[in-house]
Design a protein around this motif. Structure first.
Motif, PDB file in Angstrom:
ATOM      1  N   ALA A 156       1.355  -1.130   0.204  1.00 17.97           N
ATOM      2  CA  ALA A 156       0.085   0.461   0.028  1.00 17.97           C
ATOM      3  C   ALA A 156       0.921   1.321   0.286  1.00 17.97           C
ATOM      4  O   ALA A 156       0.481   2.086  -1.044  1.00 17.97           O
ATOM      5  CB  ALA A 156      -0.704  -0.091   1.402  1.00 17.97           C
ATOM      6  N   ALA A 157       2.030   1.414   0.451  1.00 22.30           N
ATOM      7  CA  ALA A 157       2.376   2.502   0.932  1.00 22.30           C
ATOM      8  C   ALA A 157       3.708   2.622  -0.601  1.00 22.30           C
ATOM      9  O   ALA A 157       4.191   3.966  -0.627  1.00 22.30           O
ATOM     10  CB  ALA A 157       4.014   2.126   1.679  1.00 22.30           C
ATOM     11  N   LEU A 158       4.150   1.527  -1.427  1.00 23.69           N
ATOM     12  CA  LEU A 158       4.828   0.903  -2.541  1.00 23.69           C
ATOM     13  C   LEU A 158       3.891   1.937  -3.055  1.00 23.69           C
ATOM     14  O   LEU A 158       4.170   3.119  -4.693  1.00 23.69           O
ATOM     15  CB  LEU A 158       5.060   0.188  -2.873  1.00 23.69           C
ATOM     16  CG  LEU A 158       6.161  -0.583  -2.059  1.00 23.69           C
ATOM     17  CD1 LEU A 158       6.368  -1.691  -2.860  1.00 23.69           C
ATOM     18  CD2 LEU A 158       7.507   0.918  -2.526  1.00 23.69           C
ATOM     19  N   HIS A 159       2.726   1.866  -3.428  1.00 21.29           N
ATOM     20  CA  HIS A 159       1.134   1.961  -4.233  1.00 21.29           C
ATOM     21  C   HIS A 159       1.311   3.609  -4.212  1.00 21.29           C
ATOM     22  O   HIS A 159       0.889   4.699  -5.296  1.00 21.29           O
ATOM     23  CB  HIS A 159       0.158   1.500  -4.342  1.00 21.29           C
ATOM     24  CG  HIS A 159      -1.041   1.559  -5.004  1.00 21.29           C
ATOM     25  ND1 HIS A 159      -1.092   1.375  -6.843  1.00 21.29           N
ATOM     26  CD2 HIS A 159      -2.148   2.023  -5.158  1.00 21.29           C
ATOM     27  CE1 HIS A 159      -1.890   1.699  -6.764  1.00 21.29           C
ATOM     28  NE2 HIS A 159      -3.058   1.811  -6.184  1.00 21.29           N
ATOM     29  N   GLU A 160       0.695   4.121  -2.533  1.00 21.47           N
ATOM     30  CA  GLU A 160       0.389   5.188  -2.671  1.00 21.47           C
ATOM     31  C   GLU A 160       1.264   6.545  -2.484  1.00 21.47           C
ATOM     32  O   GLU A 160       1.052   7.983  -2.849  1.00 21.47           O
ATOM     33  CB  GLU A 160      -0.031   5.780  -1.495  1.00 21.47           C
ATOM     34  CG  GLU A 160      -1.603   4.683  -1.135  1.00 21.47           C
ATOM     35  CD  GLU A 160      -2.125   4.662   0.335  1.00 21.47           C
ATOM     36  OE1 GLU A 160      -1.137   5.114   1.155  1.00 21.47           O
ATOM     37  OE2 GLU A 160      -2.710   3.454   0.644  1.00 21.47           O
ATOM     38  N   THR A 161       2.820   6.345  -2.446  1.00 23.37           N
ATOM     39  CA  THR A 161       3.862   6.913  -2.988  1.00 23.37           C
ATOM     40  C   THR A 161       4.736   7.005  -3.505  1.00 23.37           C
ATOM     41  O   THR A 161       5.006   8.375  -3.999  1.00 23.37           O
ATOM     42  CB  THR A 161       4.754   7.122  -1.328  1.00 23.37           C
ATOM     43  OG1 THR A 161       5.698   5.705  -1.468  1.00 23.37           O
ATOM     44  CG2 THR A 161       4.075   7.032  -0.089  1.00 23.37           C
ATOM     45  N   ALA A 162       4.851   6.441  -4.110  1.00 24.90           N
ATOM     46  CA  ALA A 162       5.766   5.743  -5.702  1.00 24.90           C
ATOM     47  C   ALA A 162       5.656   5.709  -6.416  1.00 24.90           C
ATOM     48  O   ALA A 162       5.711   5.647  -7.575  1.00 24.90           O
ATOM     49  CB  ALA A 162       6.680   4.516  -4.643  1.00 24.90           C
ATOM     50  N   ASP A 163       3.798   5.446  -6.870  1.00 24.01           N
ATOM     51  CA  ASP A 163       2.783   5.883  -8.023  1.00 24.01           C
ATOM     52  C   ASP A 163       3.446   4.607  -8.305  1.00 24.01           C
ATOM     53  O   ASP A 163       3.487   4.554 -10.012  1.00 24.01           O
ATOM     54  CB  ASP A 163       3.530   6.737  -8.747  1.00 24.01           C
ATOM     55  CG  ASP A 163       1.849   7.614 -10.165  1.00 24.01           C
ATOM     56  OD1 ASP A 163       1.558   6.961  -9.810  1.00 24.01           O
ATOM     57  OD2 ASP A 163       2.579   7.655 -11.183  1.00 24.01           O
ATOM     58  N   LEU A 164       3.583   3.729  -8.117  1.00 25.06           N
ATOM     59  CA  LEU A 164       3.174   2.444  -8.280  1.00 25.06           C
ATOM     60  C   LEU A 164       2.396   1.387  -9.031  1.00 25.06           C
ATOM     61  O   LEU A 164       1.501   1.382  -8.062  1.00 25.06           O
ATOM     62  CB  LEU A 164       4.466   1.055  -7.519  1.00 25.06           C
ATOM     63  CG  LEU A 164       6.062   1.398  -7.906  1.00 25.06           C
ATOM     64  CD1 LEU A 164       6.205   0.340  -6.021  1.00 25.06           C
ATOM     65  CD2 LEU A 164       7.123   1.816  -9.231  1.00 25.06           C
TER      66      LEU A 164
END
Length: 221
Positions: A156-164
């Motif tokens: 969730a953190a990668l999706h939300e902050t790294a735009d993945l």
């Protein structure tokens, strides 16, 4: 006395009562956990019953289960905060740091500080707790549950902050958590087998560098 002042006074009293109640709950929770860990370390996790823990903590079984739904929770709750640790690291990183670089730096710092979550800690109490967890299949299984939770939080953190994309974030999280988990487990097993944290440290750093290099190559930063 004006209504506003009266309302504030009542609210302050209620807040104070709530604070006292919460502190009492925290003390009870800590007392139960301390009693449980003490008994488990002395006699073994499988050899101690919930009834014995309740008796040692001077509470009823009903009260014990209100704080800890299962026997395993008496142990693993102390590690619960680490379930979302990698996700917090990714969310708190600077704009110039990639998620992988932030996690790598965090893990290396943990090794340097002998953070027990890295497995590189030979304090007698930590070693006893580590050996107890490794020797109890139900505790090992619960730790695997934490691993899955860490993957979900990091994804969730990668999706939300790294735009993945969601799939990329999920696959990346699985790989990152798996590598860090394997590194930590290897260190923990070595500590349990008798190695010292200081003696293991150079090898632990080298293994971590290798593991994160493999992640960087596979994920392409």
């Amino acid at each position: 006395m004006p209504w506003g002042e009266r309302a504030a006074t009542v609210s302050d009293v209620d807040e104070a009562k709530l604070g006292l109640r919460e502190r009492k709950k925290q003390r009870t929770r800590a007392a139960i956990s301390d009693a449980a860990i003490g008994l488990f370390l002395e006699h073994g996790f499988s050899q101690v019953s919930v009834a014995q823990v309740a008796e040692a903590a001077e509470v009823s079984k009903r009260t014990l289960f209100a704080y800890f739904p299962s026997k395993e929770d008496l142990v693993v709750h102390r590690l619960a905060d680490h379930e979302t640790e990698l996700a917090r690291v990714v969310r708190a990183r600077g704009n110039d740091a990639s998620p992988l670089a932030a996690v790598r730096a965090h893990f290396l710092a943990g090794l340097s500080e002998r953070d027990p979550i890295t497995g590189l800690n030979d304090h007698p109490q930590v070693l006893r707790l580590t050996r107890m967890i490794l020797d109890a299949p139900s505790l090992v299984a619960r730790m695997e549950g934490f691993k899955s939770g860490a993957e979900r939080a990091l994804a969730a953190a990668l999706h939300e902050t790294a735009d993945l994309p969601e799939l990329t974030a999920r696959l990346g999280a699985v790989q990152i958590v798996a590598v860090q988990w394997a590194l930590s487990q290897d260190n923990a097993h070595r500590m349990a087998a008798g190695e010292t944290a200081d003696g293991r440290y150079p090898g632990a750093v080298a293994d971590a560098q290798h593991g994160f290099a493999l992640l960087a190559h596979g994920l392409g930063e």
